[in-house]
Design an enzyme around this catalytic site. Sequence first.
Site, PDB file in Angstrom:
ATOM      1  CB  SER A 293      -0.940  -0.016   1.142  1.00 26.14           C
ATOM      2  OG  SER A 293      -0.248  -0.196   2.509  1.00 26.14           O
TER       3      SER A 293
ATOM      4  CG  ASN B 240      -3.098  -4.870  12.964  1.00 29.15           C
ATOM      5  OD1 ASN B 240      -2.686  -4.736  12.006  1.00 29.15           O
ATOM      6  ND2 ASN B 240      -3.517  -5.835  13.393  1.00 29.15           N
TER       7      ASN B 240
ATOM      8  CB  THR C 203     -40.510  25.328  -7.745  1.00 27.60           C
ATOM      9  OG1 THR C 203     -41.559  25.796  -8.537  1.00 27.60           O
ATOM     10  CG2 THR C 203     -40.312  26.331  -6.746  1.00 27.60           C
ATOM     11  CG  HIS C 204     -41.842  21.552 -10.352  1.00 30.75           C
ATOM     12  ND1 HIS C 204     -42.042  20.509 -10.019  1.00 30.75           N
ATOM     13  CD2 HIS C 204     -42.261  22.451  -9.599  1.00 30.75           C
ATOM     14  CE1 HIS C 204     -42.724  20.425  -9.148  1.00 30.75           C
ATOM     15  NE2 HIS C 204     -43.065  21.866  -8.443  1.00 30.75           N
TER      16      HIS C 204
ATOM     17  CB  SER D 260     -14.906  23.752 -29.907  1.00 30.32           C
ATOM     18  OG  SER D 260     -15.017  23.104 -30.861  1.00 30.32           O
TER      19      SER D 260
ATOM     20  CE  LYS E   5     -19.759  25.009 -27.813  1.00 32.13           C
ATOM     21  NZ  LYS E   5     -19.663  23.637 -28.127  1.00 32.13           N
TER      22      LYS E   5
ATOM     23  CG  ASN F  29     -17.231  24.293 -24.707  1.00 36.26           C
ATOM     24  OD1 ASN F  29     -18.278  24.578 -25.179  1.00 36.26           O
ATOM     25  ND2 ASN F  29     -16.137  23.475 -25.628  1.00 36.26           N
TER      26      ASN F  29
ATOM     27  CD  GLU G 272     -19.364  20.921 -19.852  1.00 37.20           C
ATOM     28  OE1 GLU G 272     -19.922  20.373 -20.677  1.00 37.20           O
ATOM     29  OE2 GLU G 272     -18.282  21.694 -20.315  1.00 37.20           O
TER      30      GLU G 272
ATOM     31  CE1 TYR H 267      -5.752  -3.164   9.277  1.00 36.58           C
ATOM     32  CE2 TYR H 267      -4.872  -5.389   8.907  1.00 36.58           C
ATOM     33  CZ  TYR H 267      -4.995  -3.982   8.478  1.00 36.58           C
ATOM     34  OH  TYR H 267      -4.397  -3.521   7.244  1.00 36.58           O
TER      35      TYR H 267
ATOM     36  CD  GLN I  46      -2.743  -2.640   2.409  1.00 31.27           C
ATOM     37  OE1 GLN I  46      -1.905  -2.981   2.999  1.00 31.27           O
ATOM     38  NE2 GLN I  46      -2.488  -3.131   0.813  1.00 31.27           N
TER      39      GLN I  46
ATOM     40  CE  LYS J 274      -3.694   2.814   4.490  1.00 29.91           C
ATOM     41  NZ  LYS J 274      -4.903   2.336   5.002  1.00 29.91           N
TER      42      LYS J 274
HETATM   43  N1  ARG Z   1      -0.963  -1.313   5.187  1.00 27.03           N
HETATM   44  C1  ARG Z   1      -1.993  -1.618   6.192  1.00 27.03           C
HETATM   45  C2  ARG Z   1      -3.151  -0.894   6.207  1.00 27.03           C
HETATM   46  O1  ARG Z   1      -3.240  -0.004   5.470  1.00 27.03           O
HETATM   47  C3  ARG Z   1      -1.442  -1.675   7.509  1.00 27.03           C
HETATM   48  C4  ARG Z   1      -0.511  -3.074   8.005  1.00 27.03           C
HETATM   49  C5  ARG Z   1      -1.413  -3.972   8.757  1.00 27.03           C
HETATM   50  N2  ARG Z   1      -0.838  -5.198   8.099  1.00 27.03           N
HETATM   51  C6  ARG Z   1      -0.838  -6.168   8.932  1.00 27.03           C
HETATM   52  N3  ARG Z   1      -0.470  -7.427   8.143  1.00 27.03           N
HETATM   53  N4  ARG Z   1      -1.214  -6.327   9.843  1.00 27.03           N
HETATM   54  O2  ARG Z   1      -4.131  -1.391   6.823  1.00 27.03           O
END
Ligand code: ARG
Length: 456
Positions: free
Chosen positions: A21, A109, A154-155, A276, A282, A284, A289, A316, A321, A324
């Site tokens: 990650s 974790n 409205t509408h 354009s 044009k 735009n 958008e 966990y 992971q 993110k």
């Molecule tokens: N990279 C993991 C996450 O973003 C955190 C690591 C936890 N990994 C593990 N093998 N306990 O959640």
Amino acid sequence: MLWGGRFEEEPDKNLLEFSSSLNDDIRLIKEEIQCGKVYAEMLCEIGIITSTELITITDALYRIEAEYDSNEWKPDPREFEDIHSAIESRLYELTGSEAGKLRAGRSRNDQVVTSLRMWCKKSAGQIKGLLNNLQLSFIQTAEKHIETIIPGYTHMQQAQPVSLAHHILAYVEMFERDKVRLSLVIKESDNLPLGSGAISGSTLPLDSNFLKERLDFKSLCNNSMDAVSDRDFVIDFLNCCSIGMMHLSRLCEELIIWSTAEWKFIKIGDSFTTGSSLMPQKKNPDVAELIRGKSARVFSNYQSVITLMKGLPLSYNRDMQEDKPPLFNSYSIYSESLKLMEGMFDTIEFDNTYLLSIMKKSTILATDAADWLVLKGIPFREAHDIIGKLVVYCIKNEKGLQDLTIKELKKINPIFDESVIEIFNLENSLNRKKTPGSPNPIFVREQIAKWKSALS
Ligand code: ARG
């Protein structure tokens, strides 16, 4: 490798790349290093490391940060699972055995969720700042248009006249609610999970309160299992991004419609429009958008994380992971959109005379006329009917309500007298509004004054 001891074979060559990650959580490097420094201090306080070891670890962490900032050190996702292992490995290279001491009582974790909470607090605060700037810029424009009358819809049908200021202030209200929601995320993220370890805390005498104070958290998480597996604050953050983008997208939709040749309400500045390659005439509204378009991805990011979490048993699980990329993506889209909206909005020109002229032949003041009858004692049901007939007359004769003479009015219904003529005067229509929250310039001025003192 953080966990080699128990294994007799090397990981498959595709495993690391698939599972890393690092490309995403590299974004948590500052939080991660700060946590490392504070954690080392705490370990020293409780006698797990010496003060000499503390200095060695802290110096190395500063150095890693500097190396990263100057591009000297760029960890490779084919080599490391995540930012936690990358930092640990560099620390080991720089310090040797001291690096291993920093791992006492800590698990990735609780590390990842600590850094993530810190990032959420910081980033939610930043977005609140952008929303504040946008509100200030909208209020500046609103102040110039307290008397600029536009049709309210409205509408998507002309309903009643409002002022441009009133219309703009509706968005300022939405942005305020967006800020309130972000404040809740900040509050929710403000509990420290560090000390929860992998799942059930530690047998080491870790000083969680020390960590809480030094990392600037308001309280500790109450349950170690919940602490390492809670991602509600991420989902709430994503919800803030979704609702915020929905607001921006609605505004964009209006700006796009308003800038058409058919509506001609606004001109967006050249610097925020594009041309354009084929049609030379044009211009735009691409920025509007794209904000509208990118909101789709932000909504799906919310969907992605709530779906990710729905089947996970405590505590966990590695699935988490995957929280993110959507989180960082939504944050980037939302904050960039806010900046671009502010830039674009400042270039918009409104044509006041034109705006008023489009209501010249309309029946947009029909409700005001019905209210006039109510004040004469006519039940609203009947008043509605009488004015309805007036509207039909206007449509058939291609006239606006304000074009009717007193003779025509009396012929349709003898109840009308000279005083109704004033009701059909558009310029004065907003001043007659009695209810707070309406576009009466008196209330709008009050609102603007309130916002100015609240936001400055
Ligand atoms: N990279 C993991 C996450 O973003 C955190 C690591 C936890 N990994 C593990 N093998 N306990 O959640």
